[in-house]
Design a protein around this motif. Sequence first.
Motif, PDB file in Angstrom:
ATOM      1  N   ARG A 162      15.920  -6.804   3.141  1.00 20.30           N
ATOM      2  CA  ARG A 162      15.626  -7.519   4.326  1.00 20.30           C
ATOM      3  C   ARG A 162      14.702  -8.765   3.899  1.00 20.30           C
ATOM      4  O   ARG A 162      14.781  -9.993   4.603  1.00 20.30           O
ATOM      5  N   TYR A 163      13.899  -8.840   2.808  1.00 21.01           N
ATOM      6  CA  TYR A 163      12.945  -9.907   2.708  1.00 21.01           C
ATOM      7  C   TYR A 163      13.005 -10.773   1.474  1.00 21.01           C
ATOM      8  O   TYR A 163      12.424 -11.771   1.340  1.00 21.01           O
ATOM      9  N   ASN A 203       7.689   5.342   4.019  1.00 20.56           N
ATOM     10  CA  ASN A 203       8.734   4.877   3.045  1.00 20.56           C
ATOM     11  C   ASN A 203       8.200   4.149   1.859  1.00 20.56           C
ATOM     12  O   ASN A 203       6.948   3.645   1.926  1.00 20.56           O
ATOM     13  N   ILE A 259       9.014   1.719  -1.848  1.00 21.35           N
ATOM     14  CA  ILE A 259       9.735   0.633  -2.305  1.00 21.35           C
ATOM     15  C   ILE A 259      10.079   0.902  -3.889  1.00 21.35           C
ATOM     16  O   ILE A 259       9.487   1.128  -4.699  1.00 21.35           O
ATOM     17  N   SER A 266      12.231   6.620  -1.529  1.00 22.03           N
ATOM     18  CA  SER A 266      12.795   5.339  -1.147  1.00 22.03           C
ATOM     19  C   SER A 266      14.269   5.608  -0.694  1.00 22.03           C
ATOM     20  O   SER A 266      14.774   6.180  -1.131  1.00 22.03           O
ATOM     21  N   ILE A 293       2.298  -3.426   0.373  1.00 24.92           N
ATOM     22  CA  ILE A 293       3.785  -3.325  -0.164  1.00 24.92           C
ATOM     23  C   ILE A 293       3.440  -2.603  -1.678  1.00 24.92           C
ATOM     24  O   ILE A 293       4.057  -1.840  -2.252  1.00 24.92           O
ATOM     25  N   TYR A 334       7.532  -0.296   8.779  1.00 21.68           N
ATOM     26  CA  TYR A 334       8.672   0.241   7.611  1.00 21.68           C
ATOM     27  C   TYR A 334       7.902   1.228   6.655  1.00 21.68           C
ATOM     28  O   TYR A 334       8.418   2.290   6.552  1.00 21.68           O
ATOM     29  N   LEU A 335       6.766   0.842   6.178  1.00 20.23           N
ATOM     30  CA  LEU A 335       6.237   1.458   5.129  1.00 20.23           C
ATOM     31  C   LEU A 335       5.613   2.928   5.911  1.00 20.23           C
ATOM     32  O   LEU A 335       5.583   3.863   5.011  1.00 20.23           O
ATOM     33  N   VAL A 374       6.633  -4.953   8.381  1.00 18.18           N
ATOM     34  CA  VAL A 374       6.513  -4.317   7.165  1.00 18.18           C
ATOM     35  C   VAL A 374       5.644  -2.960   7.131  1.00 18.18           C
ATOM     36  O   VAL A 374       6.025  -2.114   6.507  1.00 18.18           O
ATOM     37  N   GLU A 407      15.694  -1.163   0.543  1.00 18.17           N
ATOM     38  CA  GLU A 407      15.861  -1.495   1.913  1.00 18.17           C
ATOM     39  C   GLU A 407      15.040  -2.955   2.162  1.00 18.17           C
ATOM     40  O   GLU A 407      15.319  -3.873   3.044  1.00 18.17           O
ATOM     41  N   LEU A 408      13.646  -2.697   1.839  1.00 20.62           N
ATOM     42  CA  LEU A 408      12.656  -3.631   2.023  1.00 20.62           C
ATOM     43  C   LEU A 408      13.111  -5.123   1.397  1.00 20.62           C
ATOM     44  O   LEU A 408      13.022  -6.123   1.919  1.00 20.62           O
TER      45      LEU A 408
END
Length: 402
Positions: free
Chosen positions: A102-103, A89, A91, A317, A138, A65-66, A62, A98-99
Motif C-alpha cells: 500500500r505505502y 496485523n 509487517i 502477517s 510500524i 491496519y496494525l 496505518v 500488505e502494508l
Amino acid sequence: MRIAFLGKGGSGKTTTAAGFARYLADRFPFVLALDADVNAHFKTALGLSGDPVHLEGHFDEVIEYLRGKRADLGERPMLATTPPALDSNFIAVSPADELLRRYALVDGSLALLTVGQYKQADMGGSCYHTKLFGLAAILHHMLDGETDFVVADTTAGTDNLATSLWFAYDMNVFVVEPTAKSVSVYRDFIGVSPELAEKTYVVGNKVEGEEDEEFIRESVAEGRYLGSVPLSRHLKRFEQGREGALEEFRKEQQAPFQAVLEALCSRKRDWPAYLNRLRDAHGKVCRDWFNDFHGIALDADLDPEFSYEAAVAARQSPVLSPTAAGSSPAAATTGTDAGENETSCASQADAPDSLIVTTGEAPAVETALAANIPTSSQQQEAHASEPATATANDGAADSIKS
Ligand SMILES: Nc1ncnc2c1ncn2[C@@H]1O[C@H](COP(=O)(O)OP(=O)(O)O)[C@@H](O)[C@H]1O
Ligand SMILES: [Mg+2]
C-alpha cells in the motif's frame, strides 16, 4: 535487522544510508529503506523515481491496519507504543507485505517507506515527532528476521531519543565528519545511556587522508569504529550529472560497508527485552498522560499471551500465507526466521558452507559477504484523528524537546 543512520546535519547520513541500502539490495533478496527524516531526501539518494506516499497523511489507516482483529483493546484507541496482540496485523519485510504494497515505493529488491515532510502548516505549530510516532508503531509491529534488512535515514542528532524509536533499531551507525562538532554530536548521543552506546557504531565520512581518519578513530568508543568514506570527488561528479561516477563512489564505500554488515550480522534481537521496553514505554506515556486524557486505562488488560516469538510462529502477517511464501524467494525468507529457520545472518558470516537463502536464485549470504559480489539485485503514538492527542503526546512522550 534494523539499522539507523544518525549524525549531525550535513554529515552524510542520507548519502551513507542510501549507499548501504543499495549495498544490501545488491546482496540480499529484499531491503526496506525508511525515510524517517522530515527533510525527506532518501528517495533521491537511493536513485528511486516516482511519488512516495507520505505516511504522515495515513497514520489513522496505518494504525487501524496494525490493530487488525485484536479484541483486547475494545473501543480504546491504539497508541504507537501499544504493544501488539496476537491478533494484530504485523509487517513482513517483503514486497508481498500488505502494508508495504500500500505505502512503499518498490524498485526490485529495494522498497522505501517515507514518513513525511514539513509542511507550511507544521512550522512552529506542530512538533515533527508526531510524524515519527507512526513509524514507531510500524516498527513495533514488524516481524523482521535476521536476514530481513531495514535501513533508516533519520533526523539529525539526538532527536530519535524523544520517542520509543530509541530501542526500535538493532544497531545505529553514526556518520561522523572529521570535525570537533561532528564528534561532539556523537559523544552526546552515546552519553545518553549505556544501551545506546553499546549498539552505536561509527563510520567516518568526508575524510581526507590518514590524519582525518585518525582523528575520528581516536574519538570513537572502543571497538565501535568501522572505517571511513573519503571526501569523494566521484560523488561530486555524479551530482554534477556524470552517471558513471556513482560506481566509483560505491567502491569507496565498500570496505566500511562490509564492516557495517559484519557488525550488523553479529547482533541479535532480544525479542523479550524489546517487548519489555515497549511495555515500559507504553505504561509511562499512559500514566503520564493518556489514561487521564482519555479517561480510561489504555495500558490495562492488554493481551497477556502476546510475545513476538509467538507472533512469528503464528505467521500473523498476511504475507506469510503458504501461497505467498511459496511464490517468491523474498517472501519465503521473510519474517519466519525465528520460528523455523535455524540459519542466521551471524552464522552465515561465520559458516561459509551454509546458505541463509535456500529457495529460488537467492544468493549465499556468506559468499556475498566474503567476496563482495553483487547477487540479488540482478534479480506515540499519535492517534491522528485526534489532533489534541497528538499534540499532547509530544509533551508526554518526549524526553528531549524538538
Ligand atoms: N563522502 C562524501 N564525499 C563528498 N561529499 C559527500 C560525501 N558524503 C556526503 N557528501 C555530500 O554532503 C552533503 C550532505 O550529505 P547528506 O547525505 O545529505 O547529509 P545529511 O543527510 O547528514 O544531512 C551532500 O551534498 C552530499 O553529496
Ligand atoms: Mg539527510
